[in-house]
Design a protein around this motif. Sequence first.
Motif, mmCIF file in Angstrom:
data_model
loop_
_atom_site.group_PDB
_atom_site.id
_atom_site.type_symbol
_atom_site.label_atom_id
_atom_site.label_comp_id
_atom_site.label_asym_id
_atom_site.label_seq_id
_atom_site.Cartn_x
_atom_site.Cartn_y
_atom_site.Cartn_z
ATOM 1 N N THR A 427 0.819 -1.217 0.000
ATOM 2 C CA THR A 427 0.000 0.000 0.000
ATOM 3 C C THR A 427 0.852 1.265 0.000
ATOM 4 O O THR A 427 0.339 2.357 0.234
ATOM 5 N N THR A 428 2.147 1.122 -0.279
ATOM 6 C CA THR A 428 3.057 2.266 -0.260
ATOM 7 C C THR A 428 3.635 2.509 -1.646
ATOM 8 O O THR A 428 3.423 1.730 -2.583
ATOM 9 N N LEU A 429 4.410 3.590 -1.745
ATOM 10 C CA LEU A 429 5.064 3.925 -3.014
ATOM 11 C C LEU A 429 6.201 2.971 -3.355
ATOM 12 O O LEU A 429 6.703 2.987 -4.483
ATOM 13 N N VAL A 430 6.620 2.148 -2.401
ATOM 14 C CA VAL A 430 7.723 1.217 -2.646
ATOM 15 C C VAL A 430 7.391 0.291 -3.816
ATOM 16 O O VAL A 430 8.224 0.023 -4.692
ATOM 17 N N MET A 431 6.151 -0.182 -3.848
ATOM 18 C CA MET A 431 5.738 -1.096 -4.927
ATOM 19 C C MET A 431 5.758 -0.394 -6.276
ATOM 20 O O MET A 431 6.245 -0.950 -7.273
ATOM 21 N N LEU A 432 5.248 0.828 -6.348
ATOM 22 C CA LEU A 432 5.213 1.572 -7.613
ATOM 23 C C LEU A 432 6.620 1.883 -8.107
ATOM 24 O O LEU A 432 6.937 1.690 -9.288
ATOM 25 N N ILE A 433 7.480 2.342 -7.210
ATOM 26 C CA ILE A 433 8.854 2.681 -7.599
ATOM 27 C C ILE A 433 9.615 1.431 -8.030
ATOM 28 O O ILE A 433 10.405 1.458 -8.987
ATOM 29 N N SER A 434 9.358 0.308 -7.380
ATOM 30 C CA SER A 434 9.997 -0.957 -7.783
ATOM 31 C C SER A 434 9.614 -1.329 -9.211
ATOM 32 O O SER A 434 10.452 -1.793 -10.001
ATOM 33 N N ALA A 435 8.334 -1.139 -9.542
ATOM 34 C CA ALA A 435 7.877 -1.442 -10.903
ATOM 35 C C ALA A 435 8.531 -0.512 -11.921
ATOM 36 O O ALA A 435 8.917 -0.942 -13.016
#
Length: 558
Positions: A427-435
Amino acid sequence: MVRIFSNKGVSSMKHIQGAFRHLNVWALLSLLLILLIFIPNVLIAINLFTDPTENWEHIRQYLLKDYIYNTLLLVIFTALTTMLIGTSLAWLIVNYQFPLRNFFKWGFILPLAIPPYIGAYVYHGMLNYTGFIQVTLRDSFHIEVNQQYFNIMTIPGAIFIFTLFLYPYVYVITKGFLEKQSASLFENARLLGGGPLLTFFRVVLPLSRSTIVGGVVLVVLEVLNDYGVVSYFGIQTFSTAIFRTWYGMKDLDSALKLAGILMVIVIAVLMLERLVRGKKRYSYSTANIRQIQPQPLRGYKKWLVFGYSLFIFSIAFIIPILQLVSWATMTYRKVISDEFMTLIYNSIIVAGIASTIIIIVSLIVGNYTRLHKGIIPGLSSRVITLGYSIPGAAIAIAIITLFIMIDGCLESFSAMFNLDTAIVLRTTLVMLISAYIIRFMAVGYNAVEGGFEKIGSSFTEASRVLGMSSVKTFFKVDIPMLRGALLGGFILVFVDILKELPLTLFLQPFNFSTLATQAYRFASDEMVHEAALASILIVTISAISIYVFHKVLDRDGS
């Protein structure tokens, strides 16, 4: 027999020892980063062989055929149209002098600054019943038109949009190739009686085949990656199917299978590229290479070529930009607010963080592959660039799967130590930035690798001979010499992330939006006028970057 086995064993041990000899800090960091990038793709491949769900059986039986058919239609016809337009424009620019040629030389690249999903809603807004064209026909000329002739929200309409805003991939690569060819090839063709058209089809196209195919493959990958155009036009493709399966049905397994099939299509496209390119190679038989000098056109031919160039540039860049500016002047007071400033901030922050990480990872892996030769370094440079050929929808589903697994491990860890708050990364930006990192690593890595190739290894070796460690050499010798490549790679990645739509729509946290997602949502809600300002910001930043890189490219080539 014992001696033979022993010799083979000794040889194998030498290979293993040779591989482990290079396992220094650069190798370990590179392998760790590559593993993190590679894991999500493995998850997709594994899921192809799991047991199907009830939803998947329904998709396979009733919907999958349409997904494949629509996707292939878009890919095949967009490939053909971009090949014809991009190659013809490159040939005209390289071979002939005509009015505004120097402007068109870099102007033909500018449509890349307009993401196809922005072009889609601009043209739909212009062509629908309340759009500028039909209103003008009704009010000024009293002409009522049949709506079916102005309906762009079809597969042919999507092909038209993709062609306008993706042909520069073919144009740029083909133009760069033709500029380096010997003028004698084309002069000999003319002396043998070949006219301009015959020379183009019998000499230019066969000679440029590998280059053209390379550009067309980039176009195909962009079409497969697209979500904005096909979703806005209501066309059922793999990207829209993955989005609907995950968000509508909450069926991750079926979404993973769709992503896996999409990856199979991508692999087939890349294999077809190798096959079409073939093994033909061309080389000069003399060292005296005279580059092509543009021939001046006269009479009706000059104005015919100029008209063709102006027409393509107008419909691919001028008309969409003028329409966006017109809409923005109507709505900017309504759109500009604290929320809009937050959109700008969000877009810059996520693009900046992801671009910085990508450049750092590219530096580490690039330095490792430069200093060490062998199977592992060679494999590393290939694996790290895989993400760019994988559509965003597939990457998004793979990342979701990975982070669900990670969150499960973190929840177990929290329960084990009786922690009050569980850590939830999905639910954080970590997932988006990883993608973002996986998707655009190839862009940054190619820029850094090109910089390493230019500086070579002699300065690094001299520094090591003088007693400086590899880490100090990296920071005090290599990085200062790579500043241009690092800045160029950062800007390229930043602009790509700024325009990115599928990954951001799939993976953005709750109550988080960017300029791209806001423009798409406005357009989807039939508020195309309000979407104009965000679109203009995206296009302006992209256009400035394209212009700067064109000038740098010209300077380096001269």
